[in-house]
Scaffold this active site. Structure first.
Site, mmCIF file in Angstrom:
data_model
loop_
_atom_site.group_PDB
_atom_site.id
_atom_site.type_symbol
_atom_site.label_atom_id
_atom_site.label_comp_id
_atom_site.label_asym_id
_atom_site.label_seq_id
_atom_site.Cartn_x
_atom_site.Cartn_y
_atom_site.Cartn_z
ATOM 1 N N LYS A 103 0.837 -1.205 0.000
ATOM 2 C CA LYS A 103 0.000 0.000 0.000
ATOM 3 C C LYS A 103 0.873 1.256 0.000
ATOM 4 O O LYS A 103 0.593 2.223 -0.710
ATOM 5 C CB LYS A 103 -0.923 -0.001 1.238
ATOM 6 N N GLN A 146 -4.603 -1.436 10.042
ATOM 7 C CA GLN A 146 -4.503 -2.733 9.375
ATOM 8 C C GLN A 146 -5.105 -3.832 10.247
ATOM 9 O O GLN A 146 -4.826 -3.918 11.450
ATOM 10 C CB GLN A 146 -3.024 -3.037 9.045
ATOM 11 N N ASP A 160 -10.823 2.882 4.712
ATOM 12 C CA ASP A 160 -11.281 1.493 4.603
ATOM 13 C C ASP A 160 -12.797 1.407 4.409
ATOM 14 O O ASP A 160 -13.305 0.375 3.973
ATOM 15 C CB ASP A 160 -10.944 0.728 5.890
HETATM 16 N N1 GUN Z 1 -6.507 -6.681 6.219
HETATM 17 C C1 GUN Z 1 -6.810 -7.350 5.095
HETATM 18 N N2 GUN Z 1 -7.496 -6.555 4.238
HETATM 19 C C2 GUN Z 1 -7.628 -5.358 4.848
HETATM 20 C C3 GUN Z 1 -8.243 -4.131 4.468
HETATM 21 O O1 GUN Z 1 -8.813 -3.977 3.394
HETATM 22 N N3 GUN Z 1 -8.160 -3.134 5.364
HETATM 23 C C4 GUN Z 1 -7.538 -3.277 6.559
HETATM 24 N N4 GUN Z 1 -7.521 -2.227 7.378
HETATM 25 N N5 GUN Z 1 -6.964 -4.402 6.939
HETATM 26 C C5 GUN Z 1 -7.011 -5.432 6.084
#
Ligand code: GUN
Length: 332
Positions: free
Chosen positions: A87, A131, A154
Site C-alpha cells: 500500500k 490494518q 477502509d
Molecule cells: N486486512 C486485510 N485486508 C484489509 C483491508 O482492506 N483493510 C484493513 N484495514 N486491513 C485489512
C-alpha cells in the site's frame, strides 16, 4: 472519486474492453470454443493509478496539500506487513504521502484508541487505516468506529457501512470497490443478472452484495442484480445449484478450489477474491491461490480473474482512490 466513478458507470459499456483483458485461446482442435478472457487486475490497477496520479496533481495545482495516508500496523503478522508495504509503495507511486505507525502486539486497546483519536484531529492526515487483523485482546469493531468517518479510507466505520447499506454516498471498502470497478471497466452487465456472492464477511462479501443488488437509480447507484449470498453453512450441493444459475460468481470464502468447473455456467463471469497460501508440492514452497479451480474453470467461464494478479492489485488501487476521496472531502 466514488461519486464521480459511480456517475461514469452510467456510460454504455465497451463492447470489448481493450485494457486489462488477455485473450487466451485453447490449443487448436482441443475445444470448439475459446477459453475465458482473463481479466488482468494488474492492468486495470495501472489505469486507476494513472487516474489517481492525475487527480492528485490537479488537486495540488489548485493550491491544496498533498493527500496524506497514515497506516497503523499492530504486531508482526507477516502478511499484514507485506500488505502494508504494498500500500505504501503504491501510494508513493501516485504522489500520495504515506506513513506507517508501528505498534507492538501487546499495545492496549485504550492506547490504540487514543492514537487513532489523535490522528482524527491531526490536520496533516486525510486518510487513516488500521490494518486488520488486530490482536485478540483488541475489539476490531471498537477500533473501526473510532476512526473519523471522513478519514476512514477502509470504509469500515459504522456510519460508512450504514450509508453503504442505505445506498447513500460513502467511502466504499476497497475490495468491494475493486470488484465493482473490475466488472464495470470490463463492460460486464449486471442489470437483472444473477449474481452469487460466496462469502458473507462484513468487510468483503457483504459490501460486494450491497453494491451489486442495489438500485442503479439511487444516490449511490448499484448494479440492479439479483444477488444470492452463500456462506459456510450453505450445503455444497445447494451452492452448486445457485452457482449453475449465476451469470456472475464472486468468491470470497477463503477456501481453495471451492468453485469447480461443474459449478459454473458456460460463459459466466468468475471473480476470485480468495487469498490462500498453500504448500506447493512441486516447489516445496508456499504459493498464493484463490478460491477457484482456475485451470478448469477458465475452460468454461467467459471471463475470469486470476490469483494473483486479479482483485488484489485492484484493491490497492481502490484504496488510493479512497484516500483521494477523503482528501478532497467528496463524501463528507
Ligand atoms: N486486512 C486485510 N485486508 C484489509 C483491508 O482492506 N483493510 C484493513 N484495514 N486491513 C485489512
Amino acid at each position: 472519486p466514488q461519486a464521480e466513478g459511480a456517475r461514469a458507470e452510467g456510460r454504455p459499456p465497451l463492447p470489448i474492453a481493450p485494457i486489462g483483458l488477455e485473450r487466451r485461446t485453447a490449443a487448436s482442435g482441443s475445444r470448439d470454443r475459446d477459453e475465458a478472457t482473463i481479466i488482468s487486475g494488474t492492468q486495470l490497477a495501472k489505469q486507476v493509478y494513472k487516474e489517481v496520479q492525475r487527480d492528485v496533481e490537479s488537486w495540488m495545482s489548485l493550491g491544496n496539500k498533498r493527500p496524506h495516508l497514515t497506516v497503523i500496523l499492530v504486531g508482526d503478522n507477516p502478511a499484514s506487513h507485506t500488505y502494508v508495504r504494498n500500500k505504501m509503495k503504491a501510494a508513493a507511486a501516485v504522489g500520495i504521502c504515506s506513513e506507517i505507525i508501528l505498534k507492538p502486539k501487546d499495545i492496549s486497546q485504550e492506547e490504540l484508541l487514543d492514537l487513532t483519536a489523535k490522528l482524527n484531529h491531526d490536520s496533516r492526515v486525510n486518510g487513516i487505516l488500521v490494518q486488520l487483523p488486530l490482536p485478540d485482546h483488541i475489539d476490531e469493531r471498537t477500533v473501526c468506529n473510532i476512526v473519523a468517518p471522513e478519514k476512514d479510507v477502509d470504509g469500515f466505520h459504522i456510519i460508512n457501512i450504514g450509508r453503504l447499506c442505505l445506498d447513500q454516498p460513502s467511502v466504499i471498502p476497497a475490495t468491494a470497490a475493486a470488484v465493482w470497478e473490475i466488472i464495470k471497466r470490463t463492460g460486464i452487465q449486471t442489470f437483472g443478472k444473477n449474481v452469487v456472492v460466496a462469502g458473507r464477511s462484513k468487510n468483503v462479501g457483504m459490501p460486494i452484495s450491497m453494491l451489486l443488488h442495489s438500485d442503479g437509480e439511487h444516490e449511490r447507484p448499484g448494479g440492479d442484480a439479483t444477488v444470492t449470498i452463500t456462506h459456510r453453512y450453505t450445503p455444497k450441493e445447494q451452492l452448486k445449484i445457485h452457482t449453475q444459475l449465476a451469470d456472475i460468481i464472486i468468491v470470497a470464502a477463503g477456501i481453495p478450489k471451492l468453485i469447480t468447473a461443474d459449478m459454473v455456467k458456460e460463459g459466466a463471469v468468475v471473480i476470485d477474491v480468495g487469498i490462500n497460501h498453500i504448500h506447493d508440492p512441486l516447489t516445496g514452497k508456499t504459493k498464493l491461490v484463490g478460491d477457484v479451480d482456475f485451470e478448469e474453470v477458465k475452460k468454461k467461464a467467459g471471463f475470469i480473474t486470476p490469483v494473483p494478479g486479479g482483485v488484489g492489485p485492484m484493491t490497492v488501487a481502490m484504496l488510493l482512490k479512497n484516500t483521494l476521496v477523503t482528501a478532497k472531502k467528496l463524501v463528507y
